[in-house]
Design a protein around this motif. Structure first.
Motif, mmCIF file in Angstrom:
data_model
loop_
_atom_site.group_PDB
_atom_site.id
_atom_site.type_symbol
_atom_site.label_atom_id
_atom_site.label_comp_id
_atom_site.label_asym_id
_atom_site.label_seq_id
_atom_site.Cartn_x
_atom_site.Cartn_y
_atom_site.Cartn_z
ATOM 1 N N ARG A 16 1.419 -17.851 11.424
ATOM 2 C CA ARG A 16 2.421 -17.306 10.501
ATOM 3 C C ARG A 16 3.270 -18.424 9.915
ATOM 4 N N ARG A 37 -0.367 -15.037 1.220
ATOM 5 C CA ARG A 37 0.562 -13.898 1.140
ATOM 6 C C ARG A 37 -0.109 -12.606 1.602
ATOM 7 N N VAL A 38 -1.376 -12.453 1.257
ATOM 8 C CA VAL A 38 -2.121 -11.257 1.676
ATOM 9 C C VAL A 38 -2.231 -11.228 3.196
ATOM 10 N N ALA A 41 1.023 -10.240 4.700
ATOM 11 C CA ALA A 41 1.329 -8.825 4.486
ATOM 12 C C ALA A 41 0.468 -7.923 5.375
ATOM 13 N N VAL A 49 2.379 -2.026 9.342
ATOM 14 C CA VAL A 49 2.025 -2.603 8.051
ATOM 15 C C VAL A 49 2.029 -1.487 7.021
ATOM 16 N N ASP A 50 2.499 -1.805 5.816
ATOM 17 C CA ASP A 50 2.489 -0.822 4.734
ATOM 18 C C ASP A 50 1.060 -0.445 4.381
ATOM 19 N N ILE A 55 0.947 -2.615 -0.442
ATOM 20 C CA ILE A 55 0.807 -4.073 -0.339
ATOM 21 C C ILE A 55 0.214 -4.634 -1.624
ATOM 22 N N ARG A 58 2.834 -4.621 -4.332
ATOM 23 C CA ARG A 58 3.897 -5.600 -4.067
ATOM 24 C C ARG A 58 3.427 -7.029 -4.356
ATOM 25 N N LEU A 59 2.178 -7.333 -4.000
ATOM 26 C CA LEU A 59 1.668 -8.692 -4.194
ATOM 27 C C LEU A 59 1.027 -8.905 -5.562
#
Length: 156
Positions: A16, A37-38, A41, A49-50, A55, A58-59
């Motif tokens: 991370r 970023r993926v 997320a 997790v969404d 996701i 958002r990305l």
């Protein structure tokens, strides 16, 4: 949530930290930053997790991108660096017909006397004679020119 059930992404604290560094320093390629970023997320080790759609929105990526990054993470055995970097091609998709032996025969032909009625070898004339030779695969005149140029052979 399909990809998170099939291929959950679990990152270590060190992974991370590395991914956060990749996304915040700005010295990487855009696709590498996007994949980092993926992964961040999709990481289930920090909690819920969404959904895939949230996701993706958002990305600013597609759901297919999320699926492919999660699949690549699973295929690489959880190697973050291998997941976010560009996948290198092992071999060219089509092997070159010009081997060392073919190249040597082509150079020998270009350095020999041109056929009667011609003062020099042209690339198209070489192409015709290569087509007649049984032990040399058919080559285009532009390929013949590249081989001769690579070896600094003047075919005139």
């Amino acid at each position: 949530m399909g990809s998170q059930k099939k291929r959950p992404v679990r990152l270590t604290a060190q992974d991370r930290e590395e991914l956060v560094r990749v996304t915040t320093t700005g010295v990487r390629g855009a696709s590498m930053i996007m994949r980092a970023r993926v992964l961040l997320a999709l990481d289930v080790s920090v909690g819920d997790v969404d959904s895939k759609e949230v996701i993706a929105a958002r990305l600013g990526v597609s759901g297919e991108t999320l699926r492919l990054v999660a699949k690549r993470f699973a295929e690489t055995g959880g190697d973050v660096h291998a997941t976010i970097t560009r996948k290198r091609r092992d071999l060219p998709p089509v092997p070159s017909p010009v081997t060392g032996e073919v190249e040597a025969r082509l150079i020998a032909m270009a350095c020999s006397q041109p056929p009667q009625g011609h003062t020099r070898w042209s690339l198209r004339l070489l192409e015709k004679h290569v087509a007649l030779a049984e032990d040399i695969p058919d080559l285009d005149h532009s390929t013949i020119g590249r081989v001769l140029k690579k070896r600094n052979c003047v075919h005139t």
